[in-house]
Design a protein around this motif. Structure first.
Motif, mmCIF file in Angstrom:
data_model
loop_
_atom_site.group_PDB
_atom_site.id
_atom_site.type_symbol
_atom_site.label_atom_id
_atom_site.label_comp_id
_atom_site.label_asym_id
_atom_site.label_seq_id
_atom_site.Cartn_x
_atom_site.Cartn_y
_atom_site.Cartn_z
ATOM 1 N N SER A 61 15.461 -32.075 -28.983
ATOM 2 C CA SER A 61 14.365 -31.625 -28.130
ATOM 3 C C SER A 61 13.707 -30.385 -28.722
ATOM 4 O O SER A 61 14.373 -29.523 -29.315
ATOM 5 N N HIS A 63 11.721 -28.553 -26.646
ATOM 6 C CA HIS A 63 11.299 -27.806 -25.461
ATOM 7 C C HIS A 63 11.522 -26.313 -25.646
ATOM 8 O O HIS A 63 10.713 -25.500 -25.187
ATOM 9 N N ARG A 64 12.612 -25.951 -26.312
ATOM 10 C CA ARG A 64 12.895 -24.555 -26.652
ATOM 11 C C ARG A 64 12.975 -24.440 -28.168
ATOM 12 O O ARG A 64 13.356 -25.384 -28.851
ATOM 13 N N TYR A 67 17.169 -23.857 -29.482
ATOM 14 C CA TYR A 67 18.273 -24.764 -29.190
ATOM 15 C C TYR A 67 19.325 -24.676 -30.300
ATOM 16 O O TYR A 67 18.993 -24.499 -31.479
ATOM 17 N N TYR A 95 21.879 -23.109 -25.782
ATOM 18 C CA TYR A 95 21.575 -24.369 -25.127
ATOM 19 C C TYR A 95 21.438 -25.453 -26.201
ATOM 20 O O TYR A 95 20.978 -25.169 -27.317
ATOM 21 N N ALA A 97 20.174 -29.651 -26.758
ATOM 22 C CA ALA A 97 19.452 -30.766 -26.138
ATOM 23 C C ALA A 97 19.144 -31.816 -27.200
ATOM 24 O O ALA A 97 18.279 -31.610 -28.059
ATOM 25 N N ILE A 142 10.732 -33.355 -25.402
ATOM 26 C CA ILE A 142 10.660 -32.200 -24.498
ATOM 27 C C ILE A 142 11.765 -32.260 -23.438
ATOM 28 O O ILE A 142 11.653 -31.637 -22.380
ATOM 29 N N ASN A 144 14.774 -31.372 -21.247
ATOM 30 C CA ASN A 144 15.296 -30.052 -20.904
ATOM 31 C C ASN A 144 16.076 -30.150 -19.593
ATOM 32 O O ASN A 144 16.268 -31.233 -19.047
ATOM 33 N N GLU A 145 16.510 -28.998 -19.081
ATOM 34 C CA GLU A 145 17.353 -28.982 -17.881
ATOM 35 C C GLU A 145 16.643 -29.504 -16.639
ATOM 36 O O GLU A 145 17.299 -29.860 -15.646
ATOM 37 N N ASP A 146 15.303 -29.563 -16.676
ATOM 38 C CA ASP A 146 14.549 -30.055 -15.526
ATOM 39 C C ASP A 146 14.169 -31.526 -15.652
ATOM 40 O O ASP A 146 13.538 -32.085 -14.736
ATOM 41 N N SER A 147 14.528 -32.155 -16.755
ATOM 42 C CA SER A 147 14.187 -33.567 -16.940
ATOM 43 C C SER A 147 14.962 -34.432 -15.950
ATOM 44 O O SER A 147 16.170 -34.244 -15.757
ATOM 45 N N GLU A 338 22.543 -32.370 -22.761
ATOM 46 C CA GLU A 338 21.702 -31.225 -22.376
ATOM 47 C C GLU A 338 22.668 -30.225 -21.751
ATOM 48 O O GLU A 338 22.989 -30.287 -20.568
#
Length: 415
Positions: A61, A63-64, A67, A95, A97, A142, A144-147, A338
């Protein structure tokens, strides 16, 4: 019609001979029935046995930007350096992912089995080692923890108090945690984690192919309103006696019971030179009264009217609606890690998603069981060597030192 049926069969990962059966019967109702009972052994399998080839199958990922990075490794402790390699975290306090995609499938009418191995190559202080199953529409780049995910399963450690196996399900876009506490393994051996979800709404969590927990989805998660509720129209009766014991009403205090706790000392007389005008009124000192018996209390007896603790009766909940589809997920298509890890070094391996419990158990014994056996044999050899080292006496002279040095090299070779 026969051509269509053959194409349907080729669209699945089949292990079996159902295609021939379907092609031999063109009745539409029969075809539908056969499709529902199709045996599909594997949806996904990953053993990381091709070095860098995993990077083509697994997407990191973006997203960040910070990682943590993965590598293929066997760690510091292993049974076989090459055969026991897996996907390993490499950076502390990061983190992570990463995810892999497979052909979408639905588990409607089928058992869902999610299985993989975890090895802690470090002393874990805080870190997740669980996996997630995602729907087809996940954007891996992308993630992430909100996926949105369907299932989260696996060990999660944080300090001395939290060493559990997480089992979280998505139901109508809300996440529900299991209400039971399942303890995860924390040593440095490879361990197998298996989640089984069945169409009859039962489940099992297995560790090393042994059942660690089992039950019913409705009972162990709060997906639905309760079947029963306390009857608000049934209060406790006024004459309900919950006292197990009472004071004996027939027990009376003796007439001579009440005596002072202290009395004047009868053996002490007023001094002959006591001057009441100067010294005040004389009073003998007080001593404990031998006749004093304390505060009287009636004896305690069993309450003849005791009716037990009042339990509010329950009635059927009018708002309860059963859902036979609690277990069901459509278009399962991505498996991902993740996670957050305090200390890195955790190794993930032997991923398997299938609809066959026996197949998963056999695959677990094949993939994890052999690794675990190799690790135990290596640990036993290490223990023997360490015991030899600890049994050595301190050198007392040059010859002893030389002898010990020579023996020490042999011990190292044993390791």
């Amino acid at each position: 019609m026969i051509v269509t049926i053959k194409l349907i069969c080729l669209g699945f990962f089949l292990i079996g001979t159902v295609c021939g059966e379907l092609a031999g019967n063109v009745d539409s109702s029969t075809v539908k029935q056969k499709e529902q009972h199709t045996v599909i052994k594997e949806y996904f399998r990953e053993e990381f046995d091709d070095e860098d080839g995993w990077q083509k199958r697994w997407i990191q990922s973006k997203h960040r930007t910070d990682y943590g990075k993965f590598r293929i490794g066997a760690g510091r402790f292993y049974g076989d350096r090459e055969k026991d390699k897996g996907l390993q975290t490499t950076q502390d306090t990061k983190y992570y992912a990463v995810s892999a995609r497979f052909r979408p499938f639905n588990n409607e009418g089928q058992t869902l089995v999610l299985q993989y191995t975890v090895k802690y190559d470090q002393r874990v202080d805080c870190g997740g080692a669980y996996v997630k199953l995602f729907p087809e529409d996940l954007s891996q780049e992308i993630m992430n923890e909100d996926s949105k995910y369907y299932i989260m399963f696996g060990p999660d450690i944080c300090g001395e108090d939290k060493k559990i196996v997480q089992v979280i399900f998505n139901y109508k876009d809300d996440y529900y945690l299991i209400k039971k506490n399942i303890t995860c393994e924390t040593d440095d051996f490879t361990h197998l984690y298996t989640l089984i979800v069945r169409p009859d709404l039962t489940y099992e969590v297995k560790i090393d192919n042994y059942v660690a927990e089992a039950g019913h989805l409705e009972d162990d998660w709060d997906f639905l309103l309760p079947r029963k509720i306390v009857d608000p129209n049934m209060p406790k009766p006024e004459d309900w006696d919950e006292r197990e014991t009472i004071e004996d009403p027939m027990d009376k205090k003796p007439d001579d019971w009440d005596q002072p706790e202290r009395i004047p000392d009868p053996n002490v007389s007023k001094p002959y030179d006591w001057d009441e005008e100067m010294d005040g009124e004389w009073a003998p000192p007080l001593i404990a009264n031998p006749a004093y018996r304390g505060i009287w209390k009636p004896r305690i007896i069993k309450n003849p009217n005791y009716r037990g603790k009042w339990v509010q009766p329950e009635v059927d909940n009018p708002d309860y609606i059963p859902d036979p589809n609690l277990y069901k997920y459509f278009n399962i298509s991505v498996i991902g890690l993740e996670i957050l890890q305090g200390k890195s070094g955790t190794i993930f391996d032997n991923f398997l998603i299938t609809n066959d419990e026996k197949y998963a158990e056999d695959a677990g014994n094949e993939m994890w069981g052999v690794t675990y056996e190799r690790e135990w044999k290596r640990r036993e050899r290490q223990d023997v060597v360490y015991n030899k080292i600890n049994e050595k006496e301190e050198p007392k002279g040059k010859e002893t030192k030389k002898e010990k040095k020579g023996k020490g090299s042999n011990v190292k070779d044993e390791l």
